[in-house]
Design an enzyme around this catalytic site. Structure first.
Site, PDB file in Angstrom:
ATOM      1  N   SER A 107       0.847  -1.187   0.000  1.00 29.61           N
ATOM      2  CA  SER A 107       0.000   0.000   0.000  1.00 29.61           C
ATOM      3  C   SER A 107       0.885   1.240   0.000  1.00 29.61           C
ATOM      4  O   SER A 107       2.034   1.197   0.453  1.00 29.61           O
ATOM      5  CB  SER A 107      -0.867  -0.057   1.258  1.00 29.61           C
ATOM      6  OG  SER A 107      -1.219   1.234   1.658  1.00 29.61           O
ATOM      7  N   CYS A 109       0.799   3.565   1.943  1.00 26.84           N
ATOM      8  CA  CYS A 109       1.091   4.040   3.298  1.00 26.84           C
ATOM      9  C   CYS A 109       2.429   3.523   3.820  1.00 26.84           C
ATOM     10  O   CYS A 109       2.833   3.880   4.923  1.00 26.84           O
ATOM     11  CB  CYS A 109      -0.043   3.720   4.258  1.00 26.84           C
ATOM     12  SG  CYS A 109      -0.125   1.984   4.639  1.00 26.84           S
TER      13      CYS A 109
HETATM   14  N1  LIG Z   1      -8.567  -1.261  -0.701  1.00 27.72           N
HETATM   15  C1  LIG Z   1      -7.600  -0.389  -0.903  1.00 27.72           C
HETATM   16  O1  LIG Z   1      -7.830   0.823  -1.055  1.00 27.72           O
HETATM   17  C2  LIG Z   1      -6.184  -0.833  -0.994  1.00 27.72           C
HETATM   18  C3  LIG Z   1      -5.226   0.143  -1.227  1.00 27.72           C
HETATM   19  C4  LIG Z   1      -3.906  -0.220  -1.304  1.00 27.72           C
HETATM   20  C5  LIG Z   1      -3.569  -1.551  -1.128  1.00 27.72           C
HETATM   21  N2  LIG Z   1      -4.503  -2.499  -0.928  1.00 27.72           N
HETATM   22  C6  LIG Z   1      -4.044  -3.882  -0.743  1.00 27.72           C
HETATM   23  O2  LIG Z   1      -4.721  -4.781  -1.571  1.00 27.72           O
HETATM   24  C7  LIG Z   1      -4.871  -6.027  -0.908  1.00 27.72           C
HETATM   25  C8  LIG Z   1      -6.326  -6.447  -0.920  1.00 27.72           C
HETATM   26  O3  LIG Z   1      -7.130  -5.438  -0.324  1.00 27.72           O
HETATM   27  P1  LIG Z   1      -8.727  -5.406  -0.479  1.00 27.72           P
HETATM   28  O4  LIG Z   1      -9.120  -4.003  -0.460  1.00 27.72           O
HETATM   29  O5  LIG Z   1      -9.147  -6.310  -1.574  1.00 27.72           O
HETATM   30  O6  LIG Z   1      -9.165  -6.035   0.921  1.00 27.72           O
HETATM   31  P2  LIG Z   1     -10.518  -6.822   1.303  1.00 27.72           P
HETATM   32  O7  LIG Z   1     -11.597  -6.534   0.360  1.00 27.72           O
HETATM   33  O8  LIG Z   1     -10.723  -6.573   2.757  1.00 27.72           O
HETATM   34  O9  LIG Z   1     -10.101  -8.339   1.103  1.00 27.72           O
HETATM   35  C9  LIG Z   1      -9.147  -8.932   1.918  1.00 27.72           C
HETATM   36  C10 LIG Z   1      -9.194 -10.415   1.701  1.00 27.72           C
HETATM   37  O10 LIG Z   1      -8.244 -10.983   2.605  1.00 27.72           O
HETATM   38  C11 LIG Z   1      -8.798 -12.181   3.090  1.00 27.72           C
HETATM   39  N3  LIG Z   1      -8.291 -12.453   4.425  1.00 27.72           N
HETATM   40  C12 LIG Z   1      -8.175 -11.582   5.463  1.00 27.72           C
HETATM   41  N4  LIG Z   1      -7.725 -12.247   6.553  1.00 27.72           N
HETATM   42  C13 LIG Z   1      -7.546 -13.548   6.163  1.00 27.72           C
HETATM   43  C14 LIG Z   1      -7.121 -14.712   6.823  1.00 27.72           C
HETATM   44  N5  LIG Z   1      -6.760 -14.676   8.112  1.00 27.72           N
HETATM   45  N6  LIG Z   1      -7.088 -15.877   6.141  1.00 27.72           N
HETATM   46  C15 LIG Z   1      -7.469 -15.922   4.843  1.00 27.72           C
HETATM   47  N7  LIG Z   1      -7.878 -14.841   4.145  1.00 27.72           N
HETATM   48  C16 LIG Z   1      -7.919 -13.666   4.803  1.00 27.72           C
HETATM   49  C17 LIG Z   1     -10.295 -11.992   3.155  1.00 27.72           C
HETATM   50  O11 LIG Z   1     -10.880 -13.267   2.974  1.00 27.72           O
HETATM   51  P3  LIG Z   1     -12.438 -13.606   3.346  1.00 27.72           P
HETATM   52  O12 LIG Z   1     -13.244 -12.655   2.521  1.00 27.72           O
HETATM   53  O13 LIG Z   1     -12.617 -15.008   2.917  1.00 27.72           O
HETATM   54  O14 LIG Z   1     -12.571 -13.380   4.821  1.00 27.72           O
HETATM   55  C18 LIG Z   1     -10.540 -11.047   1.968  1.00 27.72           C
HETATM   56  O15 LIG Z   1     -10.910 -11.786   0.847  1.00 27.72           O
HETATM   57  C19 LIG Z   1      -4.307  -5.831   0.498  1.00 27.72           C
HETATM   58  O16 LIG Z   1      -2.998  -6.315   0.555  1.00 27.72           O
HETATM   59  C20 LIG Z   1      -4.290  -4.348   0.678  1.00 27.72           C
HETATM   60  O17 LIG Z   1      -3.256  -3.949   1.519  1.00 27.72           O
HETATM   61  C21 LIG Z   1      -5.812  -2.170  -0.846  1.00 27.72           C
END
Ligand SMILES: NC(=O)c1ccc[n+]([C@@H]2O[C@H](COP(=O)([O-])OP(=O)(O)OC[C@H]3O[C@@H](n4cnc5c(N)ncnc54)[C@H](OP(=O)(O)O)[C@@H]3O)[C@@H](O)[C@H]2O)c1
Length: 323
Positions: A107, A109
């Protein structure tokens, strides 16, 4: 058509599901995904057994404990420890099982709070982090460094992509744990709908002063960047992913308000933290490799609000389970 076996960790999340859709549309037929209930990525021995049995060729790590300023502030231990556990288990199992390519998502951040703008990859670890999200950032920096170390020591294609703020379908619209864009969409929408008629819509209170500058990338563009990193051998270990342009939170709020059709007032609660004053990515490194974003912000917000409207009964609201 490709039979490459690709494990998308976090395939039900906003980014993971967008990557899955993009790969499926491009003819990748051998995709695997496990929800957190089937495979808890914090559990090292379960992750090791899964990799031994499945032997993926590629791993895309889109699994993480993710959230906005409030969630980061309230649950520092979960943001630090769960992210370390998830990524350590995945990276280490991928190394041991000889996975050919690993794409780690971090990210913006991870960069220092007061780093020069736009943020270049080389500014990593040059000064202090933004305190409201340092827990999450420290975990993500450890992931970047683990992939860099593997690349250096074992010559394997482990690469880290650092997305700017993402938005789009399947985002988290929870009042407490969401990021700024989905929080605004929901607040303006709920205010608009709570009024007898549109003209008497109550005011919407938003966090901070509205002055911080932020950059936003549609999640389908992010998925496109992940596929680009999969299909090309990138020269270095770390790349920013964004649009390279930003706007103030106030201007973003005006765009969202207009899209939603909320006619009431907008109030800024300056007792709430602003976070980093500006966070704009320098995206020239990935551009030089041949990748650029496609979806303009206004179009992306319209599309995301349309998705929100058709998914109101079941949009995601992440709650944090503290031990
Ligand atoms: N959203 C943003 O603005 C943003 C910005 C920069 C970077 N990112 C990066 O992009 C990546 C994905 O983000 P996102 O926004 O798609 O997040 P998200 O929608 O919250 O999805 C996160 C996923 O991680 C899985 N997860 C969390 N804890 C877990 C565990 N203990 N075991 C197995 N699976 C687990 C969840 O699975 P379940 O659904 O099955 O629980 C979910 O599918 C992250 O690395 C984040 O840092 C996101």
């Amino acid at each position: 058509m490709s039979n490459l076996k690709i494990f998308i960790a976090g395939h039900r999340g906003m980014v993971g599901s967008a990557v899955w859709r993009k790969l499926a549309a491009k003819g990748y037929t051998n995709l695997i995904g496990m929800g957190s209930k089937e495979l808890d990525l914090r559990d090292q021995s379960a992750v090791n057994s899964f990799f031994k049995a499945e032997q993926p060729d590629v791993v895309i790590d889109a699994a993480a404990r993710v959230g906005g300023i409030l969630a980061n502030n309230n649950y520092p231990y979960q943001f630090l420890m769960e992210n370390l556990q998830i990524q350590n288990n995945l990276i280490d199992a991928a190394l041991k099982e000889n996975v050919a390519k690993f794409i780690f998502l971090g990210s913006s951040c991870i960069y220092p709070k007061l780093a020069p703008q736009p943020l270049k990859e080389e500014y990593l670890l040059t000064s202090s982090l933004e305190p409201t999200n340092e827990w999450y950032a420290i975990a993500k920096i450890a992931g970047v460094k683990a992939c860099e170390a593997i690349r250096k020591q074992y010559g394997k294609d482990f690469v880290s992509l650092m997305p700017t703020n993402l938005y789009g379908p399947f985002d988290n619209f929870d009042y407490e744990t969401s990021h700024v864009m989905p929080a605004m969409i929901r607040k303006f929408h709920d205010a608009k709908n709570s009024a007898q008629d549109e003209k008497t819509a109550p005011p919407v209170t938003l966090w901070g002063s509205g002055s911080p500058m932020r950059e936003f990338l549609h999640v389908d563009d992010m998925a496109d960047a992940v596929v680009f990193a999969l299909e090309n051998q990138l020269a270095e270990h770390l790349y920013n992913v964004g649009t390279g342009t930003d706007l103030s939170i106030k201007d973003l709020a005006t765009l969202v308000q207009k899209t939603v059709g909320h006619l009431g007032e907008m109030v800024w609660d300056s007792s709430k933290p602003d976070g980093t004053p500006r966070k704009l990515m320098d995206v020239s490194k990935l551009q030089k490799e041949g990748w650029k974003y496609q979806i303009p912000l206004e179009e992306g917000i319209k599309e995301t609000y349309a998705w929100f409207l058709t998914n109101q009964a079941n949009f995601k609201q992440v709650k944090i389970d503290t031990l």
